[in-house]
Design a protein around this motif. Structure first.
Motif, PDB file in Angstrom:
ATOM      1  N   ALA A  16      78.082  32.250 -10.262  1.00 22.63           N
ATOM      2  CA  ALA A  16      76.651  32.485 -10.465  1.00 22.63           C
ATOM      3  C   ALA A  16      75.932  32.626  -9.127  1.00 22.63           C
ATOM      4  O   ALA A  16      75.046  33.483  -8.966  1.00 22.63           O
ATOM      5  CB  ALA A  16      76.038  31.335 -11.270  1.00 22.63           C
ATOM      6  N   ALA A  38      66.106  37.333 -17.688  1.00 28.00           N
ATOM      7  CA  ALA A  38      67.392  37.166 -18.359  1.00 28.00           C
ATOM      8  C   ALA A  38      68.403  36.515 -17.427  1.00 28.00           C
ATOM      9  O   ALA A  38      69.182  35.643 -17.842  1.00 28.00           O
ATOM     10  CB  ALA A  38      67.913  38.520 -18.838  1.00 28.00           C
ATOM     11  N   HIS A  39      68.392  36.929 -16.171  1.00 25.36           N
ATOM     12  CA  HIS A  39      69.311  36.329 -15.196  1.00 25.36           C
ATOM     13  C   HIS A  39      68.979  34.857 -15.002  1.00 25.36           C
ATOM     14  O   HIS A  39      69.881  34.012 -14.964  1.00 25.36           O
ATOM     15  CB  HIS A  39      69.220  37.080 -13.864  1.00 25.36           C
ATOM     16  CG  HIS A  39      70.165  36.565 -12.833  1.00 25.36           C
ATOM     17  ND1 HIS A  39      71.523  36.796 -12.882  1.00 25.36           N
ATOM     18  CD2 HIS A  39      69.960  35.802 -11.713  1.00 25.36           C
ATOM     19  CE1 HIS A  39      72.117  36.214 -11.858  1.00 25.36           C
ATOM     20  NE2 HIS A  39      71.182  35.609 -11.134  1.00 25.36           N
ATOM     21  N   ASP A  75      71.203  27.709 -17.895  1.00 25.93           N
ATOM     22  CA  ASP A  75      72.212  27.041 -18.722  1.00 25.93           C
ATOM     23  C   ASP A  75      73.155  26.217 -17.850  1.00 25.93           C
ATOM     24  O   ASP A  75      73.512  25.083 -18.191  1.00 25.93           O
ATOM     25  CB  ASP A  75      73.009  28.066 -19.533  1.00 25.93           C
ATOM     26  CG  ASP A  75      72.193  28.710 -20.640  1.00 25.93           C
ATOM     27  OD1 ASP A  75      71.162  28.125 -21.022  1.00 25.93           O
ATOM     28  OD2 ASP A  75      72.575  29.792 -21.111  1.00 25.93           O
ATOM     29  N   SER A  86      67.631  32.855 -17.112  1.00 28.04           N
ATOM     30  CA  SER A  86      68.031  32.122 -18.312  1.00 28.04           C
ATOM     31  C   SER A  86      69.512  31.761 -18.267  1.00 28.04           C
ATOM     32  O   SER A  86      69.901  30.645 -18.630  1.00 28.04           O
ATOM     33  CB  SER A  86      67.723  32.961 -19.557  1.00 28.04           C
ATOM     34  OG  SER A  86      68.107  32.280 -20.723  1.00 28.04           O
ATOM     35  N   ARG A  87      70.338  32.690 -17.801  1.00 30.33           N
ATOM     36  CA  ARG A  87      71.770  32.418 -17.697  1.00 30.33           C
ATOM     37  C   ARG A  87      72.044  31.322 -16.661  1.00 30.33           C
ATOM     38  O   ARG A  87      72.871  30.430 -16.894  1.00 30.33           O
ATOM     39  CB  ARG A  87      72.525  33.699 -17.331  1.00 30.33           C
ATOM     40  CG  ARG A  87      72.552  34.741 -18.443  1.00 30.33           C
ATOM     41  CD  ARG A  87      73.519  35.870 -18.140  1.00 30.33           C
ATOM     42  NE  ARG A  87      73.086  36.685 -17.007  1.00 30.33           N
ATOM     43  CZ  ARG A  87      72.293  37.740 -17.119  1.00 30.33           C
ATOM     44  NH1 ARG A  87      71.819  38.105 -18.310  1.00 30.33           N
ATOM     45  NH2 ARG A  87      71.964  38.445 -16.046  1.00 30.33           N
TER      46      ARG A  87
END
Length: 272
Positions: free
Chosen positions: A135, A157-158, A164, A160-161
């Motif tokens: 990541a 969106a990035h 996690d 959000s990943r």
């Protein structure tokens, strides 16, 4: 809990204003308030910005009514966008790309903030090293993209990943400190009286701690990602082993010589 994360230092994630074209002084909007003495729309240079991109009142920002400027941190995005993404060009001499430069700055700033968290997470959670390393490398690669690729990036969106993975890291760290850590994620704790509170392992993600009294509180392994610490009283608080704490949060709070901080952060000069 591992304490090695306290040694994390990435100079490229610290603002170097001498290598930036004053991007935050132009790209960001200012609203007349306790933080800023004037209104200024996004894209318009601050009247205090000099021709050489230095601040004309840098040494007296707080006295001049601009304490918000002493709080802000771009995580090193300014110098990367100026020197790397745009090859040393600036918005004054390349006015046709000024709007694009400001848009790119906002994206890279968010990516650099994620790099800050991921760098710390790598030290905190060895069991997640593989996915965290990937990541971090992926995020780093994104920051090296062209202006066009950066403005087209779905940064939400990035993020959000990445979030996690940061949540997994937080849960691992906090479970090692308390069997039943407090969960006050997103809580309204504005002005709360938490003096001397045992907040070890607490989940304070995105909590509103504006003006809260945290004098002498123990925030060991407390997750402070996104917590609003504006005017929070941190005098004597134990923050040396808090997780996901940023310079911007510390700059916005109040502290003193008895406040302990992770050594990756700098004690603000305006603290007593």
């Amino acid at each position: 809990m591992s304490t090695s994360h306290q040694s994390v230092r990435r100079p490229e994630l610290r603002a170097d204003c001498a290598q930036c074209a004053g991007l935050c002084c132009v790209a960001l909007a200012l609203t007349a308030s306790a933080d800023f003495a004037i209104d200024k729309p996004a894209g318009e240079p601050c009247p205090n910005l000099k021709h050489d991109f230095r601040c004309g009142i840098h040494t007296r920002l707080r006295d001049a009514g601009f304490p918000g400027c002493t709080v802000y941190d771009c995580f090193g995005a300014g110098q990367k966008v100026t020197q790397l993404t745009f090859g040393g060009r600036d918005w004054r001499h390349a006015s046709d790309s000024g709007a694009q430069m400001f848009e790119v700055f906002a994206v890279v700033r968010l990516l650099h903030e994620l790099l800050w968290y991921l760098t710390e997470a790598l030290e905190l959670a060895p069991s997640l090293h593989g996915p965290l390393r990937r990541a971090l490398d992926d995020t780093e690669q994104l920051t090296l993209g062209s202006p066009e690729s950066l403005t087209a990036l779905d940064v939400s969106a990035h993020r959000s990943r990445i979030n996690d993975l940061l949540l997994q890291t937080s849960e691992l760290v906090r479970a090692g400190v308390s069997s039943a850590p407090m969960n006050r994620r997103g809580a309204d704790l504005i002005g709360a009286g938490l003096r001397g509170a045992d907040l070890r392992g607490a989940d304070l993600r995105s909590a509103y701690l504006i003006g809260a009294d945290l004098r002498g509180a123990d925030l060991t392994a407390a997750d402070l990602i996104g917590a609003d610490l504006r005017d929070t009283d941190l005098r004597g608080a134990h923050l040396a082993r808090s997780i996901f704490l940023t310079q911007m949060q510390i700059n916005a709070a109040r502290g003193d010589v008895a406040t302990t901080l992770p050594d990756r952060l700098i004690r603000p000069p305006h603290w007593s």
